[in-house]
Design an enzyme around this catalytic site. Structure first.
Site, PDB file in Angstrom:
ATOM      1  N   GLN A  25     -10.962  32.057   1.347  1.00 39.85           N
ATOM      2  CA  GLN A  25      -9.732  31.742   0.619  1.00 39.85           C
ATOM      3  C   GLN A  25     -10.003  31.390  -0.847  1.00 39.85           C
ATOM      4  OE1 GLN A  25      -7.776  28.417   2.526  1.00 39.85           O
ATOM      5  NE2 GLN A  25      -9.551  27.075   2.362  1.00 39.85           N
ATOM      6  N   LEU A  26     -11.069  30.642  -1.118  1.00 38.27           N
ATOM      7  CA  LEU A  26     -11.374  30.294  -2.501  1.00 38.27           C
ATOM      8  C   LEU A  26     -11.899  31.507  -3.256  1.00 38.27           C
ATOM      9  CD1 LEU A  26     -11.668  28.370  -4.857  1.00 38.27           C
ATOM     10  CD2 LEU A  26     -13.844  27.586  -3.877  1.00 38.27           C
ATOM     11  N   ALA A  67     -19.932  29.344   1.435  1.00 36.63           N
ATOM     12  CA  ALA A  67     -20.315  28.028   1.963  1.00 36.63           C
ATOM     13  C   ALA A  67     -20.091  27.988   3.465  1.00 36.63           C
ATOM     14  CB  ALA A  67     -19.500  26.925   1.294  1.00 36.63           C
ATOM     15  N   THR A 104     -17.508  19.094  -2.476  1.00 31.08           N
ATOM     16  CA  THR A 104     -16.481  18.535  -1.606  1.00 31.08           C
ATOM     17  C   THR A 104     -16.359  17.023  -1.720  1.00 31.08           C
ATOM     18  OG1 THR A 104     -15.909  18.213   0.750  1.00 31.08           O
ATOM     19  CG2 THR A 104     -18.224  18.483   0.228  1.00 31.08           C
ATOM     20  N   TYR A 128     -22.263  18.223   7.267  1.00 25.94           N
ATOM     21  CA  TYR A 128     -21.617  19.077   6.272  1.00 25.94           C
ATOM     22  C   TYR A 128     -21.694  18.445   4.887  1.00 25.94           C
ATOM     23  CZ  TYR A 128     -17.755  20.929   3.481  1.00 25.94           C
ATOM     24  OH  TYR A 128     -17.003  21.437   2.456  1.00 25.94           O
ATOM     25  N   TRP A 149      -9.826  19.253   0.556  1.00 28.65           N
ATOM     26  CA  TRP A 149      -8.775  19.699   1.471  1.00 28.65           C
ATOM     27  C   TRP A 149      -8.175  21.028   1.021  1.00 28.65           C
ATOM     28  CZ3 TRP A 149      -5.342  15.143   3.609  1.00 28.65           C
ATOM     29  CH2 TRP A 149      -6.162  14.084   4.005  1.00 28.65           C
TER      30      TRP A 149
END
Length: 278
Positions: A25-26, A67, A104, A128, A149
């Site tokens: 998505q990114l 990632a 993150t 993670y 998020w």
């Protein structure tokens, strides 16, 4: 940078930009945002970053979106998570170009009780989070962009999951004691264009505002017109394998940091994109 190509439309210099993880998505959002540049967007099938980079790539900027993001699975496969998030980042840095590494909020333990800024000391509580922090350390020259998020109109994410469940059920149980800043990947991608014009180093880039997962779910249903009730539950009741920070809102203390729209604006934009896609 050297070797800039002249833009025939007169809109400015064109960079050779390489995007890893372009199937996510990114990565998808970054490919859209940087489409005016000379972009090579590689999916995992085209380059699995656990392997050294393929030959013939000479980027002037690397946007490293590949990632391991399966937070709970990392607890049972720490070596696999490290291979992607650490070795994969080291391999991306081998390209020798300035690199944007996307990190993150999970590098923090969530006990501060107020927004985390760049100078706060990371203390990841999950595998993670630990592998993402180690990835920061091996990223080399460039920018560390911490966000939180993430969701978008493509890929697997909380917003799309809630839309599916909200259409199928009358009620969902969602964690209500974790608070963060849900960030739309389109807004993060747009801000990344600004970040690469700023000094290198760590930057916190997340949506304005804050909410819990339960509050986010309720907002999704409200905006989408779904009649589904949200029952808040505790993190302990949810029982996920990986620990999560209870409060992991990110804010920047650095001059010139891009400020993203409120998370509800991002949510509305994401829903508009989903609606337009049918």
């Amino acid at each position: 940078m050297e070797h800039l190509l002249a833009d025939p439309l007169g809109a400015g210099p064109v960079r050779r930009v390489l995007i890893t993880g372009a199937g996510g998505q990114l990565g998808h959002a970054l490919a859209e945002e940087f489409s005016g540049d000379d972009v090579t967007a590689l999916t995992r099938a085209e380059w699995d970053v656990v392997e050294p980079p393929p030959g013939g790539l000479h980027p002037e900027l690397v946007l490293h979106a590949a990632a391991w993001t399966r937070v709970d699975d990392a607890e049972s496969d720490p070596a696999g998570a490290a291979q992607v998030n650490v070795t994969g980042t080291r391999n991306a840095a081998l390209l020798g170009a300035p690199l944007v590494y996307f990190s993150t909020d999970y590098v923090f333990d969530g006990t501060k009780g107020e927004p985390y800024v760049e100078s706060d000391q990371p203390r990841p509580q999950s595998v993670y989070g630990a592998t993402k922090l180690e990835g920061e350390h091996v990223a080399g020259d460039g920018w560390i962009v911490r966000s939180s998020w993430l969701y978008g109109a493509t890929g697997h994410n909380f917003v799309r999951t809630m839309l599916r469940l909200g259409a199928e059920r009358d009620e969902v149980r969602v964690v209500g004691d974790q608070v963060g800043s849900p960030t739309y990947v389109g807004h993060l991608a747009e801000a990344t264009r600004s970040v690469v014009e700023l000094p290198q180093g760590v930057w916190h880039v997340a949506a304005d505002g804050e909410c819990s997962w339960a509050e986010l779910a309720a907002a999704i249903f409200q905006e989408a017109g779904l009649r589904c009730r949200v029952v808040p539950i505790t993190t302990a009741e949810y029982g996920a394998p990986a620990p999560r920070p209870a409060y992991s809102v990110l804010r920047s203390e650095r001059p010139g940091a891009p400020r993203l729209p409120h998370w509800r604006e991002g949510l509305r934009e994401c829903l508009r994109r989903l609606s337009a896609a049918g």
